[in-house]
Design a protein around this motif. Structure first.
Motif, PDB file in Angstrom:
ATOM      1  N   LYS A 262       0.829  -1.208   0.000  1.00 16.89           N
ATOM      2  CA  LYS A 262       0.000   0.000   0.000  1.00 16.89           C
ATOM      3  C   LYS A 262       0.866   1.262   0.000  1.00 16.89           C
ATOM      4  O   LYS A 262       0.577   2.231  -0.720  1.00 16.89           O
ATOM      5  CB  LYS A 262      -0.924   0.000   1.225  1.00 16.89           C
ATOM      6  CG  LYS A 262      -2.047  -1.014   1.150  1.00 16.89           C
ATOM      7  CD  LYS A 262      -2.882  -1.000   2.421  1.00 16.89           C
ATOM      8  CE  LYS A 262      -3.985  -2.045   2.382  1.00 16.89           C
ATOM      9  NZ  LYS A 262      -4.760  -2.081   3.649  1.00 16.89           N
ATOM     10  N   LYS A 265       2.547   1.572  -3.466  1.00 16.98           N
ATOM     11  CA  LYS A 265       1.555   2.027  -4.454  1.00 16.98           C
ATOM     12  C   LYS A 265       1.307   3.525  -4.331  1.00 16.98           C
ATOM     13  O   LYS A 265       1.270   4.254  -5.333  1.00 16.98           O
ATOM     14  CB  LYS A 265       0.252   1.258  -4.274  1.00 16.98           C
ATOM     15  CG  LYS A 265      -0.873   1.680  -5.230  1.00 16.98           C
ATOM     16  CD  LYS A 265      -2.118   0.833  -5.009  1.00 16.98           C
ATOM     17  CE  LYS A 265      -3.307   1.379  -5.812  1.00 16.98           C
ATOM     18  NZ  LYS A 265      -3.085   1.307  -7.267  1.00 16.98           N
ATOM     19  N   LEU A 270       1.469   4.161  -8.399  1.00 15.33           N
ATOM     20  CA  LEU A 270       1.324   3.041  -9.319  1.00 15.33           C
ATOM     21  C   LEU A 270      -0.145   2.768  -9.631  1.00 15.33           C
ATOM     22  O   LEU A 270      -1.008   2.883  -8.755  1.00 15.33           O
ATOM     23  CB  LEU A 270       1.962   1.779  -8.719  1.00 15.33           C
ATOM     24  CG  LEU A 270       3.452   1.851  -8.383  1.00 15.33           C
ATOM     25  CD1 LEU A 270       3.915   0.541  -7.768  1.00 15.33           C
ATOM     26  CD2 LEU A 270       4.279   2.188  -9.611  1.00 15.33           C
ATOM     27  N   ASP A 272      -1.045  -0.219 -10.576  1.00 11.38           N
ATOM     28  CA  ASP A 272      -1.207  -1.644 -10.282  1.00 11.38           C
ATOM     29  C   ASP A 272      -1.943  -1.847  -8.967  1.00 11.38           C
ATOM     30  O   ASP A 272      -1.897  -1.014  -8.058  1.00 11.38           O
ATOM     31  CB  ASP A 272       0.172  -2.310 -10.206  1.00 11.38           C
ATOM     32  CG  ASP A 272       1.035  -1.992 -11.409  1.00 11.38           C
ATOM     33  OD1 ASP A 272       0.717  -2.465 -12.505  1.00 11.38           O
ATOM     34  OD2 ASP A 272       2.008  -1.225 -11.251  1.00 11.38           O
ATOM     35  N   SER A 273      -2.617  -2.993  -8.843  1.00 14.93           N
ATOM     36  CA  SER A 273      -3.364  -3.290  -7.621  1.00 14.93           C
ATOM     37  C   SER A 273      -2.421  -3.668  -6.489  1.00 14.93           C
ATOM     38  O   SER A 273      -1.285  -4.125  -6.717  1.00 14.93           O
ATOM     39  CB  SER A 273      -4.336  -4.445  -7.872  1.00 14.93           C
ATOM     40  OG  SER A 273      -3.621  -5.663  -8.059  1.00 14.93           O
ATOM     41  N   VAL A 274      -2.902  -3.477  -5.260  1.00 17.60           N
ATOM     42  CA  VAL A 274      -2.125  -3.887  -4.084  1.00 17.60           C
ATOM     43  C   VAL A 274      -1.854  -5.382  -4.147  1.00 17.60           C
ATOM     44  O   VAL A 274      -0.759  -5.851  -3.805  1.00 17.60           O
ATOM     45  CB  VAL A 274      -2.879  -3.515  -2.788  1.00 17.60           C
ATOM     46  CG1 VAL A 274      -2.228  -4.161  -1.572  1.00 17.60           C
ATOM     47  CG2 VAL A 274      -2.931  -2.004  -2.622  1.00 17.60           C
ATOM     48  N   ILE A 277       1.037  -6.068  -6.464  1.00 17.26           N
ATOM     49  CA  ILE A 277       2.300  -5.612  -5.876  1.00 17.26           C
ATOM     50  C   ILE A 277       2.770  -6.594  -4.802  1.00 17.26           C
ATOM     51  O   ILE A 277       3.953  -6.929  -4.720  1.00 17.26           O
ATOM     52  CB  ILE A 277       2.149  -4.186  -5.306  1.00 17.26           C
ATOM     53  CG1 ILE A 277       1.848  -3.203  -6.435  1.00 17.26           C
ATOM     54  CG2 ILE A 277       3.430  -3.761  -4.577  1.00 17.26           C
ATOM     55  CD1 ILE A 277       1.468  -1.809  -5.958  1.00 17.26           C
TER      56      ILE A 277
END
Length: 327
Positions: A262, A265, A270, A272-274, A277
């Protein structure tokens, strides 16, 4: 009158001496501020955690301002650390080594992470490095003498007998543009670090050209921390506080992958989803550690195969500060 003139001359000499120190002798250590720079990648997660969780101050007995930000590229970080305008930076291993051997005023003070690289292609008939060489297509790489370039050289040496087999077909491209090129087909092959390798391999019609783990050893350090000699020589308490804080941050990353993701991100902005990641950061080949692994062998390879302009003695102490763990 003579006395006043003498005082004026002495005052001017003092001002000149101070100016010369400021311009030519490096920035004096600031006991109340530390400047840290890192690049936009999950590889630098512990640095983000260290700063956002205010860990350095826990190990430092003075009030402290922490200026920790993303920098656009490694060269800017290297130059800033060497000049003393940046106290601590994190960069790829090869550029750090090249800078040290060329006389830059910094050394490696820690490992940061080992990140997986992949050679990704969207060409069905390219299965091996030999196929790639025979096709003579352009191969995307971040830059010459980058980590990816040296790793490619190691693979080419092992499989083709020539570490420079692909030097004449390298196409310098940043990771994000390389990803776009693989998707569109404008780039046929790309050697790239995580998470872009994971993202590229999720694109339909792509696959990975295999490289033996005997050549690309899992866990070998790819990202290192460099600290200015100015910080190391003039404020050892703050230097030691950074080292201790980074150790704590490493443990936090391992114990709290979702919270770390989190933070990463948010700070790196970013898309991108947590969940993605977390998956990339916890991949078995993605490791975070202050201890160096495989660095000396890597640099010796660079020396033996002509990737270094300046000679390396083979003694790791030429590259790292006292107390750095690992090899």
């Amino acid at each position: 009158m003579r006395k006043l003139k003498k005082i004026a001359v002495m005052a001017m000499a003092t001002v000149m001496a101070i100016s010369m120190t400021a311009c030519g002798g490096g920035k004096k250590a600031d006991n109340n501020k530390i400047v840290i720079r890192y690049q936009k990648s999950i590889a630098y997660a512990p640095v983000i955690v260290m700063a956002e969780k205010n860990m350095i101050s826990k190990y430092y007995d003075k009030d402290l301002e922490v200026d920790c930000q993303v920098e656009k590229d490694g060269n800017t970080i290297k130059e800033g650390v060497s000049s003393g305008n940046i106290d601590v930076g994190t960069v790829g291993l090869p550029p750090a080594v090249v800078g040290i051997l060329s006389g830059s005023k910094y050394k490696i003070f820690t490992g940061v992470s080992s990140q997986p690289y992949s050679i990704v292609t969207n060409q069905k008939d390219i299965k091996t490095l030999k196929d790639l060489k025979d096709k003579k297509i352009q191969l995307g790489v971040l830059s010459t003498n980058s980590q990816g370039h040296i790793l490619l050289g190691m693979a080419a040496k092992a499989e083709l007998g020539d570490a420079h087999a692909f030097d004449n077909v390298l196409n310098p491209v940043d990771n994000a543009s390389g990803f776009d090129g693989i998707k569109s087909g404008s780039i046929k092959a790309h050697i790239v670090i995580s998470p872009y390798n994971f993202k590229e391999l999720a694109v339909k019609g792509t696959h990975e050209i295999p490289v033996s783990e005997d050549v690309w050893v899992p866990g070998d350090t790819s990202i290192v921390g460099i600290a200015s000699k100015n910080l190391y020589d003039n404020n050892k308490d703050l230097y030691n506080a950074v080292c201790k804080a980074l150790e704590e941050a490493m443990k936090y990353v391992k114990d709290n992958p979702e919270e770390t993701a989190k933070l990463v991100k948010e700070k790196l902005e970013l898309d991108d989803s947590v969940e993605d990641i977390v998956k990339w950061m916890t991949d078995s080949r993605s490791q975070y550690s202050t201890e160096l692994q495989g660095v000396n062998n890597f640099v010796k390879f660079m020396q033996d195969e002509g990737f270094l302009e300046n000679e390396y003695s083979g003694n790791l102490s030429d590259l790292v500060y006292d107390g750095v763990k690992g090899n």
